[in-house]
Scaffold this active site. Structure first.
Site, short mmCIF file in Angstrom:
data_model
loop_
_atom_site.label_atom_id
_atom_site.label_comp_id
_atom_site.label_asym_id
_atom_site.label_seq_id
_atom_site.Cartn_x
_atom_site.Cartn_y
_atom_site.Cartn_z
N ASP A 116 0.80 -1.09 -0.17
CA ASP A 116 -0.09 0.13 0.12
C ASP A 116 0.97 1.24 0.04
O ASP A 116 1.90 1.43 0.75
CB ASP A 116 -0.73 0.09 1.28
CG ASP A 116 -2.13 0.86 1.02
OD1 ASP A 116 -3.39 0.51 0.88
OD2 ASP A 116 -1.93 2.22 0.92
N ILE A 117 0.59 2.23 -0.83
CA ILE A 117 1.18 3.52 -1.22
C ILE A 117 1.17 4.32 0.33
O ILE A 117 2.18 5.16 0.59
CB ILE A 117 0.76 4.30 -2.36
CG1 ILE A 117 1.69 5.19 -2.73
CG2 ILE A 117 -0.58 5.07 -1.73
CD1 ILE A 117 1.54 5.74 -4.12
N GLY A 148 -15.51 3.47 3.35
CA GLY A 148 -14.52 3.98 3.15
C GLY A 148 -13.60 3.58 2.09
O GLY A 148 -12.67 4.01 1.69
N GLN A 149 -14.47 2.68 1.23
CA GLN A 149 -13.60 2.38 -0.06
C GLN A 149 -13.56 3.59 -0.88
O GLN A 149 -14.02 4.46 -1.22
CB GLN A 149 -14.61 1.42 -0.83
CG GLN A 149 -13.94 0.59 -1.91
CD GLN A 149 -14.92 -0.32 -2.64
OE1 GLN A 149 -16.10 -0.31 -2.19
NE2 GLN A 149 -14.49 -1.01 -3.70
N HIS A 179 -10.14 -5.30 -3.31
CA HIS A 179 -8.76 -5.86 -2.72
C HIS A 179 -8.80 -5.97 -1.25
O HIS A 179 -9.70 -5.69 -0.38
CB HIS A 179 -7.74 -4.26 -2.88
CG HIS A 179 -8.42 -3.16 -2.44
ND1 HIS A 179 -9.50 -2.50 -3.13
CD2 HIS A 179 -8.46 -2.28 -1.24
CE1 HIS A 179 -9.83 -1.30 -2.53
NE2 HIS A 179 -9.29 -1.37 -1.49
N LEU A 180 -7.89 -7.04 -0.99
CA LEU A 180 -7.94 -7.37 0.57
C LEU A 180 -6.66 -6.45 1.22
O LEU A 180 -5.64 -6.64 0.56
CB LEU A 180 -7.74 -8.81 0.76
CG LEU A 180 -8.56 -9.71 0.09
CD1 LEU A 180 -8.33 -11.04 0.37
CD2 LEU A 180 -10.08 -9.59 0.66
N HIS A 181 -6.98 -5.77 2.06
CA HIS A 181 -5.71 -5.34 2.82
C HIS A 181 -5.25 -6.10 3.95
O HIS A 181 -6.04 -6.80 4.80
CB HIS A 181 -6.37 -3.98 3.69
CG HIS A 181 -6.66 -2.82 3.01
ND1 HIS A 181 -6.14 -1.66 3.02
CD2 HIS A 181 -7.91 -2.46 2.60
CE1 HIS A 181 -6.94 -0.82 2.20
NE2 HIS A 181 -7.99 -1.43 1.78
P1 AMP Z 1 -9.64 1.32 0.20
O1 AMP Z 1 -9.84 2.84 0.80
O2 AMP Z 1 -10.14 0.28 0.92
O3 AMP Z 1 -10.51 1.53 -1.13
O4 AMP Z 1 -8.42 1.25 -0.09
C1 AMP Z 1 -7.54 1.54 -1.33
C2 AMP Z 1 -6.19 1.55 -0.83
O5 AMP Z 1 -5.09 1.85 -1.89
C3 AMP Z 1 -5.51 2.66 0.25
O6 AMP Z 1 -5.18 2.04 1.39
C4 AMP Z 1 -4.45 3.47 -0.65
O7 AMP Z 1 -3.58 4.10 0.39
C5 AMP Z 1 -4.06 2.38 -1.68
N1 AMP Z 1 -3.34 3.03 -2.90
C6 AMP Z 1 -4.08 4.07 -3.57
N2 AMP Z 1 -3.38 4.34 -4.66
C7 AMP Z 1 -2.39 3.48 -4.75
C8 AMP Z 1 -1.14 3.11 -5.39
N3 AMP Z 1 -1.11 3.55 -6.46
N4 AMP Z 1 -0.21 2.02 -5.19
C9 AMP Z 1 -0.38 1.42 -3.98
N5 AMP Z 1 -1.53 1.54 -3.09
C10 AMP Z 1 -2.33 2.41 -3.45
#
Ligand code: AMP
Ligand code: ZN
Length: 117
Positions: free
Chosen positions: A34-35, A96-97, A103-105
């Site tokens: 994750d960024i 908060g998506q 995606h699975l965190h």
């Molecule tokens: P969600 O808020 O559950 O939809 O998660 C989206 C996730 O994607 C967040 O934790 C962001 O930090 C992550 N994210 C957004 N852009 C990128 C990227 N370019 N590379 C890696 N992670 C990202």
């Protein structure tokens, strides 16, 4: 449902058009850091195929789900998360998506409180 949405950030990461720190891949799944990490280990595990979220999975996606969680287990072992970890998937605005590609965190490396905010 097409396999790819040309406007989707994570589809572009799957295609290698946007760089990512990729830590796992197989025929159906990739994972990358994750960024904006919220824990010492924070990896996003995603299907290569564009699926919006849990609500858009079907009963035909059992094999895909199995592969996503198989990747989670592999990554948790590699990161030595034997004291535990959390797997989260946000669905829709209340959760908060922000990226609309399933995606699975995978979060680990610190203790976590419950319930989440
Ligand atoms: P969600 O808020 O559950 O939809 O998660 C989206 C996730 O994607 C967040 O934790 C962001 O930090 C992550 N994210 C957004 N852009 C990128 C990227 N370019 N590379 C890696 N992670 C990202
Ligand atoms: Zn996508």
């Amino acid at each position: 449902m097409t396999d790819r949405d040309p406007d989707c950030l994570f589809c572009k990461i799957v295609a290698g058009e946007i760089p990512s720190d990729r830590v796992y891949e197989d025929d159906d799944v990739i994972a990358f850091r994750d960024i904006n990490p919220r824990a010492p280990t924070h990896v996003l595990v995603i299907p290569r195929r564009h699926v919006l979220d849990v609500q858009h999975l079907t009963d035909a996606d059992g094999e895909l789900l199995s592969r996503l969680f198989s990747a989670v287990r592999t990554l948790a072992a590699e990161a030595a998360l034997e004291s535990g970890y959390r797997v989260v998937t946000n669905v829709g605005p209340d959760a908060g998506q922000t990226v609309f590609h399933l995606h699975l965190h995978l979060l680990g490396g610190r203790s976590m409180s419950w319930p989440p905010g």
